[in-house]
Design an enzyme around this catalytic site. Structure first.
Site, PDB file in Angstrom:
ATOM      1  N   LEU A  14       0.800  -1.223   0.000  1.00 13.75           N
ATOM      2  CA  LEU A  14       0.000   0.000   0.000  1.00 13.75           C
ATOM      3  C   LEU A  14       0.835   1.276   0.000  1.00 13.75           C
ATOM      4  O   LEU A  14       0.553   2.229   0.737  1.00 13.75           O
ATOM      5  CB  LEU A  14      -0.964  -0.017   1.202  1.00 13.75           C
ATOM      6  CG  LEU A  14      -1.990  -1.148   1.169  1.00 13.75           C
ATOM      7  CD1 LEU A  14      -2.777  -1.209   2.474  1.00 13.75           C
ATOM      8  CD2 LEU A  14      -2.938  -1.011  -0.021  1.00 13.75           C
ATOM      9  N   VAL A  16       1.980   4.470  -2.614  1.00 13.28           N
ATOM     10  CA  VAL A  16       1.055   5.338  -3.352  1.00 13.28           C
ATOM     11  C   VAL A  16       0.314   4.592  -4.456  1.00 13.28           C
ATOM     12  O   VAL A  16      -0.915   4.675  -4.571  1.00 13.28           O
ATOM     13  CB  VAL A  16       1.813   6.553  -3.941  1.00 13.28           C
ATOM     14  CG1 VAL A  16       0.876   7.396  -4.795  1.00 13.28           C
ATOM     15  CG2 VAL A  16       2.379   7.411  -2.823  1.00 13.28           C
ATOM     16  N   MET A  17       1.052   3.841  -5.304  1.00 11.15           N
ATOM     17  CA  MET A  17       0.406   3.135  -6.425  1.00 11.15           C
ATOM     18  C   MET A  17      -0.582   2.090  -5.910  1.00 11.15           C
ATOM     19  O   MET A  17      -1.697   1.958  -6.426  1.00 11.15           O
ATOM     20  CB  MET A  17       1.454   2.473  -7.314  1.00 11.15           C
ATOM     21  CG  MET A  17       2.231   3.429  -8.192  1.00 11.15           C
ATOM     22  SD  MET A  17       1.244   4.158  -9.521  1.00 11.15           S
ATOM     23  CE  MET A  17       1.087   2.770 -10.646  1.00 11.15           C
ATOM     24  N   ASN A  36      -0.811  -4.651   4.204  1.00  8.97           N
ATOM     25  CA  ASN A  36       0.541  -4.106   4.114  1.00  8.97           C
ATOM     26  C   ASN A  36       1.282  -4.514   5.381  1.00  8.97           C
ATOM     27  O   ASN A  36       0.687  -4.572   6.470  1.00  8.97           O
ATOM     28  CB  ASN A  36       0.519  -2.575   4.000  1.00  8.97           C
ATOM     29  CG  ASN A  36       1.837  -2.017   3.489  1.00  8.97           C
ATOM     30  OD1 ASN A  36       2.064  -1.962   2.288  1.00  8.97           O
ATOM     31  ND2 ASN A  36       2.714  -1.623   4.394  1.00  8.97           N
ATOM     32  N   SER A 134       0.634   1.279 -15.965  1.00  9.05           N
ATOM     33  CA  SER A 134       1.171   2.592 -16.316  1.00  9.05           C
ATOM     34  C   SER A 134       0.138   3.686 -16.093  1.00  9.05           C
ATOM     35  O   SER A 134      -1.047   3.497 -16.322  1.00  9.05           O
ATOM     36  CB  SER A 134       1.620   2.629 -17.777  1.00  9.05           C
ATOM     37  OG  SER A 134       2.119   3.921 -18.091  1.00  9.05           O
ATOM     38  N   LYS A 188       5.587  -3.663 -20.704  1.00  7.45           N
ATOM     39  CA  LYS A 188       5.663  -2.472 -19.845  1.00  7.45           C
ATOM     40  C   LYS A 188       7.080  -1.892 -19.861  1.00  7.45           C
ATOM     41  O   LYS A 188       7.273  -0.671 -19.866  1.00  7.45           O
ATOM     42  CB  LYS A 188       5.241  -2.815 -18.418  1.00  7.45           C
ATOM     43  CG  LYS A 188       5.401  -1.660 -17.402  1.00  7.45           C
ATOM     44  CD  LYS A 188       4.621  -0.412 -17.807  1.00  7.45           C
ATOM     45  CE  LYS A 188       4.450   0.600 -16.690  1.00  7.45           C
ATOM     46  NZ  LYS A 188       5.625   1.038 -15.987  1.00  7.45           N
ATOM     47  N   HIS A 191       7.439  -0.040 -23.076  1.00  9.84           N
ATOM     48  CA  HIS A 191       6.645   1.182 -22.898  1.00  9.84           C
ATOM     49  C   HIS A 191       7.483   2.232 -22.180  1.00  9.84           C
ATOM     50  O   HIS A 191       7.542   3.399 -22.588  1.00  9.84           O
ATOM     51  CB  HIS A 191       5.384   0.843 -22.094  1.00  9.84           C
ATOM     52  CG  HIS A 191       4.680   2.005 -21.475  1.00  9.84           C
ATOM     53  ND1 HIS A 191       5.183   2.688 -20.372  1.00  9.84           N
ATOM     54  CD2 HIS A 191       3.505   2.623 -21.777  1.00  9.84           C
ATOM     55  CE1 HIS A 191       4.360   3.661 -20.047  1.00  9.84           C
ATOM     56  NE2 HIS A 191       3.337   3.648 -20.880  1.00  9.84           N
ATOM     57  N   GLU A 195       8.934   5.837 -23.339  1.00  6.60           N
ATOM     58  CA  GLU A 195       8.717   6.995 -22.462  1.00  6.60           C
ATOM     59  C   GLU A 195      10.020   7.769 -22.251  1.00  6.60           C
ATOM     60  O   GLU A 195      10.034   9.006 -22.296  1.00  6.60           O
ATOM     61  CB  GLU A 195       8.166   6.482 -21.130  1.00  6.60           C
ATOM     62  CG  GLU A 195       7.856   7.528 -20.077  1.00  6.60           C
ATOM     63  CD  GLU A 195       7.410   6.862 -18.785  1.00  6.60           C
ATOM     64  OE1 GLU A 195       7.991   7.187 -17.734  1.00  6.60           O
ATOM     65  OE2 GLU A 195       6.497   6.006 -18.826  1.00  6.60           O
ATOM     66  N   TYR A 196      11.125   7.059 -22.037  1.00  7.17           N
ATOM     67  CA  TYR A 196      12.435   7.707 -21.912  1.00  7.17           C
ATOM     68  C   TYR A 196      12.711   8.547 -23.159  1.00  7.17           C
ATOM     69  O   TYR A 196      13.148   9.705 -23.070  1.00  7.17           O
ATOM     70  CB  TYR A 196      13.543   6.646 -21.797  1.00  7.17           C
ATOM     71  CG  TYR A 196      13.900   6.179 -20.407  1.00  7.17           C
ATOM     72  CD1 TYR A 196      12.917   5.731 -19.526  1.00  7.17           C
ATOM     73  CD2 TYR A 196      15.230   6.136 -19.987  1.00  7.17           C
ATOM     74  CE1 TYR A 196      13.263   5.268 -18.265  1.00  7.17           C
ATOM     75  CE2 TYR A 196      15.578   5.676 -18.727  1.00  7.17           C
ATOM     76  CZ  TYR A 196      14.592   5.244 -17.867  1.00  7.17           C
ATOM     77  OH  TYR A 196      14.927   4.789 -16.620  1.00  7.17           O
ATOM     78  N   ARG A 294      20.674  10.639 -19.714  1.00 11.20           N
ATOM     79  CA  ARG A 294      20.463  10.575 -18.257  1.00 11.20           C
ATOM     80  C   ARG A 294      21.782  10.314 -17.537  1.00 11.20           C
ATOM     81  O   ARG A 294      22.049  10.888 -16.472  1.00 11.20           O
ATOM     82  CB  ARG A 294      19.422   9.508 -17.915  1.00 11.20           C
ATOM     83  CG  ARG A 294      18.034   9.870 -18.423  1.00 11.20           C
ATOM     84  CD  ARG A 294      16.934   9.043 -17.775  1.00 11.20           C
ATOM     85  NE  ARG A 294      15.628   9.408 -18.327  1.00 11.20           N
ATOM     86  CZ  ARG A 294      14.463   9.127 -17.748  1.00 11.20           C
ATOM     87  NH1 ARG A 294      14.443   8.477 -16.596  1.00 11.20           N
ATOM     88  NH2 ARG A 294      13.324   9.480 -18.315  1.00 11.20           N
TER      89      ARG A 294
END
Length: 488
Positions: A14, A16-17, A36, A134, A188, A191, A195-196, A294
């Protein structure tokens, strides 16, 4: 909670996501049990469920109570940090699970770890899904893009929940069964690699507009806002416009974006994508350039020292001389360059997915993947619908660049694209993503490359042989002997 009112699904982890996804599931009318290891997280989630509409969410404080509160066959989503914490959570929960129950790992996990756990779970009669999620915390709460792969039977057990919880777009929910094994995690991962690339290309557009065009944050907010109403409409363009509007509340002086340290963080999925591209011999230069950028951003102190050294050696900055730039044309050129570069990034990601699908016999449907990325996720963009259509027209499409519609757009935009990259190079501004994309396009569109010379060199020093263009077979030449004879 009474035994007669068992939950339809469970969620462990538990942060944030996890909290937001659990609340989303409850919000859609599905009773959910949560657990949790840290008790305060359970209480915090219960409090949110109460405040956000008396949602049917039930907290548990031991693995046993949690598992036994879920209706059979049980489906339990795990959202904890990838790696050892996933194994520890599975061990704690599976002690109370029964054959036919399902574990769903919703983290950013390395796909081979998922495949290992799948084998371990099946030995106990448990089903397993590795599910990419996502959309960040907002997507998790209001509708993410979901990429479940693994046991098809496990997917059928919960598809009705996932279809309600996922983001909704014009052609259905942003979820589909991806394929067998670790395919959901792999999709994912790619994906995230795309995104990068997206984020790097947008940052380069910003750099050129700011340091070549001399545009301020208010102008940039307006430009990105306008772009978000056209072909570049997407989540990342939208939030970029928002970022330029935010002032620094701490100092009350200037915009917050200008106070942020230019040092980018990362969690590993971009690196995995580039490594997999190399393993499969798939060119992914835009995604690789974004990863390298990066790494370079992390050398903040070295870069500052280098700037001083080159300045002392007489290197003059060109970026402050913006008087001769046609701003209107530059803005339009950058828009076109950004769009063309983004297509290259997506093309590279799709090629990597197809190659892995062929290797693992996953049967990935690239058009359907583009469809489920249209909503909820970080790379959601209006032109994903056109990518979907391209693969529907031709499921065997060799490369997105040669789809007739995209090919036409690339040709139309290449002049502006070259102007932007050329101007940036002239001004000493690094645009590795746009440059890599342009080189990808230029390499791919040429029927003949200088690779013939490289093959000759390889044969010269290593007798690696070469093929000829005028007859079949492999050949080796005694280059040094013939070269000496030619000199005589």
């Amino acid at each position: 909670m009474e035994s007669a009112t068992l939950s339809q699904i469970g969620l462990a982890g538990l942060a944030v996501m996890g909290q937001n996804l659990a609340l989303n599931i409850a919000d859609k009318g599905f009773p959910i049990s949560v657990y949790n290891r840290t008790i305060s997280k359970v209480d915090e989630t219960l409090d949110r469920a109460h405040r956000e509409g008396q949602l049917p969410l039930f907290g548990h404080y031991t693995p046993k109570d949690f598992v036994l509160s879920i209706k059979k066959p049980r489906s339990i989503i795990i959202l904890v940090k990838a790696g050892a914490p996933v194994d520890q959570t599975i061990a704690a929960l599976s002690a109370y699970m029964e054959p036919g129950d399902t574990i769903i790992d919703g983290g950013n996990e390395w796909y081979e770890n998922t495949e290992r756990r799948m084998v371990d779970a099946s030995a106990s009669g448990l089903l397993y899904l590795g599910m990419g999620v996502s959309g960040g915390e907002d997507g998790a709460r209001n509708g993410p893009s979901l990429m479940p792969g693994g046991s098809h039977r496990a997917y059928l057990n919960i598809h009705n929940i996932l279809e309600k919880v996922a983001a909704q777009v014009d052609d259905g929910p942003c979820v589909t069964y991806i394929g067998e094994g670790g395919s959901g995690n792999f999709v994912k991962m790619v994906h995230n690699g795309i995104e990068y690339g997206d984020m790097q290309l947008i940052s380069e557009a910003y750099d050129v507009l700011k340091n070549v065009g001399g545009l301020g944050n208010e102008e940039l907010a307006e430009i990105f806002g306008e772009w978000n109403r056209g072909e570049l409409e997407s989540f990342l363009i939208e939030i970029t416009s928002d970022i330029f509007k935010v002032e620094d509340e701490d100092t009350g002086n200037g915009h917050l974006v200008d106070k942020i340290l230019d040092k980018t963080g990362m969690k590993g999925t971009g690196k995995w994508t580039v490594q997999q591209a190399a393993e499969l011999s798939i060119a992914a230069p835009t995604i690789a350039a974004s990863l390298d950028s990066r790494y370079m951003s992390g050398l903040k102190e070295e870069r500052e020292a280098a700037a001083e050294i080159f300045k002392e050696e007489g290197l003059k900055e060109e970026i402050n001389n913006v008087g001769s730039v046609d701003k209107k044309r530059l803005i339009d050129d950058v828009r076109q360059a950004l769009y063309a570069s983004k297509i290259c990034s997506y093309a590279q990601g799709m090629n990597l997915l197809r190659a892995k699908s062929m290797e693992k016999v996953w049967g990935l449907n690239l058009g359907e993947l583009a469809r489920i990325w249209k909503g909820g996720c970080i790379i959601r963009a209006v032109f994903l619908d056109r990518i979907k259509q391209a693969y529907q027209r031709n499921p065997g499409l060799a490369n997105l660049l040669v789809d007739p519609e995209f090919a036409k757009e690339m040709v139309q935009r290449q002049a502006a694209w070259r102007r932007v990259v050329g101007l940036a190079i002239q001004k000493g501004i690094s645009v590795p993503g746009m440059s890599a994309s342009l080189q990808y396009f230029d390499t791919y569109r040429r029927g003949r490359l200088p690779a013939n010379l490289v093959q000759a060199q390889r044969d010269y020093f290593g007798a690696h042989t070469y093929e000829r263009i005028d007859r079949p077979g492999s050949y080796h030449t005694e280059w040094s002997k013939l070269a000496r004879k030619a000199r005589v």
